[in-house]
Design an enzyme around this catalytic site. Sequence first.
Site, PDB file in Angstrom:
ATOM      1  N   SER A   1      21.370 -10.075  24.499  1.00 45.25           N
ATOM      2  CA  SER A   1      20.709  -9.197  25.483  1.00 45.25           C
ATOM      3  C   SER A   1      20.719  -9.810  26.882  1.00 45.25           C
ATOM      4  O   SER A   1      21.014  -9.121  27.870  1.00 45.25           O
ATOM      5  CB  SER A   1      19.284  -8.845  25.047  1.00 45.25           C
ATOM      6  OG  SER A   1      18.570  -9.985  24.655  1.00 45.25           O
TER       7      SER A   1
ATOM      8  N   HIS B   1      20.867  -9.323  16.130  1.00 43.59           N
ATOM      9  CA  HIS B   1      20.032  -9.773  17.256  1.00 43.59           C
ATOM     10  C   HIS B   1      18.643  -9.172  17.035  1.00 43.59           C
ATOM     11  O   HIS B   1      17.978  -9.475  16.054  1.00 43.59           O
ATOM     12  CB  HIS B   1      20.714  -9.362  18.564  1.00 43.59           C
ATOM     13  CG  HIS B   1      20.123  -9.924  19.814  1.00 43.59           C
ATOM     14  ND1 HIS B   1      19.360 -11.066  19.844  1.00 43.59           N
ATOM     15  CD2 HIS B   1      20.187  -9.503  21.111  1.00 43.59           C
ATOM     16  CE1 HIS B   1      18.984 -11.316  21.095  1.00 43.59           C
ATOM     17  NE2 HIS B   1      19.460 -10.373  21.883  1.00 43.59           N
TER      18      HIS B   1
ATOM     19  N   HIS C   1      20.112 -19.388  12.900  1.00 42.57           N
ATOM     20  CA  HIS C   1      20.143 -19.157  14.346  1.00 42.57           C
ATOM     21  C   HIS C   1      21.420 -19.748  14.920  1.00 42.57           C
ATOM     22  O   HIS C   1      21.909 -20.769  14.426  1.00 42.57           O
ATOM     23  CB  HIS C   1      18.934 -19.796  15.044  1.00 42.57           C
ATOM     24  CG  HIS C   1      18.671 -19.180  16.371  1.00 42.57           C
ATOM     25  ND1 HIS C   1      19.264 -19.636  17.508  1.00 42.57           N
ATOM     26  CD2 HIS C   1      17.924 -18.110  16.734  1.00 42.57           C
ATOM     27  CE1 HIS C   1      18.870 -18.884  18.525  1.00 42.57           C
ATOM     28  NE2 HIS C   1      18.069 -17.939  18.083  1.00 42.57           N
TER      29      HIS C   1
ATOM     30  N   ARG D   1       8.462 -20.004  17.956  1.00 43.06           N
ATOM     31  CA  ARG D   1       7.883 -18.656  18.065  1.00 43.06           C
ATOM     32  C   ARG D   1       7.484 -18.154  16.681  1.00 43.06           C
ATOM     33  O   ARG D   1       6.585 -17.332  16.545  1.00 43.06           O
ATOM     34  CB  ARG D   1       8.899 -17.701  18.714  1.00 43.06           C
ATOM     35  CG  ARG D   1       9.357 -18.159  20.101  1.00 43.06           C
ATOM     36  CD  ARG D   1      10.527 -17.346  20.599  1.00 43.06           C
ATOM     37  NE  ARG D   1      11.661 -17.394  19.689  1.00 43.06           N
ATOM     38  CZ  ARG D   1      12.740 -16.622  19.773  1.00 43.06           C
ATOM     39  NH1 ARG D   1      12.848 -15.731  20.736  1.00 43.06           N
ATOM     40  NH2 ARG D   1      13.729 -16.742  18.916  1.00 43.06           N
TER      41      ARG D   1
ATOM     42  N   ASP E   1      11.970 -13.754  13.825  1.00 44.34           N
ATOM     43  CA  ASP E   1      11.923 -12.470  13.137  1.00 44.34           C
ATOM     44  C   ASP E   1      11.409 -12.576  11.707  1.00 44.34           C
ATOM     45  O   ASP E   1      11.073 -11.560  11.093  1.00 44.34           O
ATOM     46  CB  ASP E   1      13.312 -11.828  13.141  1.00 44.34           C
ATOM     47  CG  ASP E   1      13.735 -11.449  14.551  1.00 44.34           C
ATOM     48  OD1 ASP E   1      12.858 -11.061  15.324  1.00 44.34           O
ATOM     49  OD2 ASP E   1      14.924 -11.561  14.868  1.00 44.34           O
TER      50      ASP E   1
END
Length: 453
Positions: free
Chosen positions: A247, A277, A324, A333, A379
């Site tokens: 992005s 993504h 990743h 995160r 995620d």
Amino acid sequence: MNIHDRIAAQLPAWRERVNRLRREFGALKVGEVTVEQIYGGIRGVQIQVSDISYVDPLEGIRLRGYSIPEVIDYLPKVQGAEFPMAGGLFYLLMGDTLPTEEEALEVERAWYERSEIPEHVYKTIQSFPPNTHPMTLFSAAILALQPDSIFARLYAERVFSYEGLPKSDYWIYYLEDSLNLTAKLPGIASFIYNLKYRNGEIIPYRPDLDWGANFANMIGKGDDPRYHDLARLFLVIHSDHEGGNVSAHTAHLVSSALSDVYYSCAAGMTGLAGPLHGLANQECLKWLLNLLDHFGGRIPEREELKSYLNEQIKMGRVIPGYGHAVLRTTDPRFTVQFEFAKKYLADDQIFQLVRLVYEVLPPILAQTGKVKNPWPNVDAINGALQYHFGVTQFDFYTVMFGVSRILGLTAHIVWARALGKPIERPKSLTTPMLEELTAKAQPVPVVRMPVMD
Ligand code: HAX
């Protein structure tokens, strides 16, 4: 100091640093590219400079030099909140300075003043068929705002006129467009949510709530202060992940053609919509729910889960939320949301499953010898938290990710203009060219990464 003045104050020094590097070391080589990298997604090739954030493979993201725990600690918070205002984060990303409370609140006020959404944007969203994915609606709504671009209008009016539009000022209009766009994101995202899953209502932006809490309020969570805080957390931690992810890279590339903030961010969002993504968070929750279903709605025993996961991997299945392209450790995160969940929803069944998978899956992935990062990314837990708080429509999660990510995208492109970056135009080769090159070389096969315990 407001954001515009803060950037203006920083710019001369930044420009001089960049100019010196280009002037004195322009011909210095910073790396090499292998055949495998060219075919393999230009992975690891240093192709751009971004000072907004940096992902250390073993430490995770730093936003303007601050780790996730530092960002959460240092940024100003509204009274009673556990997590910071997005206004402060936007100031940090754009202004390269930790804001005072007043500076963060000034961004929040600017967002409130610019939050009104033109009627045609709602109509654009409503005009799509009911089965349209929320990310399509979100990207289309951003494009529908493009006619309001200040940069595009001034460029069209002035660039070839006597008055002109100095290149060194482009960033000022990109910043204005960025503030105008980001101000409207909670309203746009919540309208998509309400249209698809609630009663289609438009809840007005409230001046007494910060940007994150406004989003929570506008999707009908006005009476849940804990969700307000989760929204703040979510919207802060997804904002940026250095310049090379799909992005950020897309938005940066598109804006290098002097496409305005709306075009650039809409393009970034269509990249975020991909399953490798941003769509991974919806895939991940789907996967967790299927897993629960597979075990008849109960949390499996550790050994049961182990053999299930081993089987999945043997069948070549990709487990969403793990792995990743850059990180080689548990994503911070993930960790901050994991700690939130341990504190507030330890008994939640989906969270318990997240926890068990985190204990069982990494060694299995590592044993494959090919997965470079067996650890969870952000995620792996996002959806579980949203689900707990009643945001159960998982195809909406990527929109939330997008709302946050645009804070980072706009910072990248404002600074790209401020530092006068040119249009991007890398060179491509053909396979026969590489074959010709390799005809004269000794074979140099790729060495696989060592297996991690
Ligand atoms: N489960 C099973 N296998 C995996 C895997 C996983 N979670 N992650 C990687 N692999 C496999 C790859 O499929 C690849 O196999 P092949 O060689 O057979 O094709 C091999 O391991 C090497 O892959 P890698 O180099 O470790 O990983 P990449 O850099 O190519 O890809 C991805 C990184 C994130 C795309 C990948 O790990 C993946 O698909 N993960 C699941 C989806 C996901 O969680 N995406 C979200 C990432 C975070 C993000 O961007 N959020 O927006």
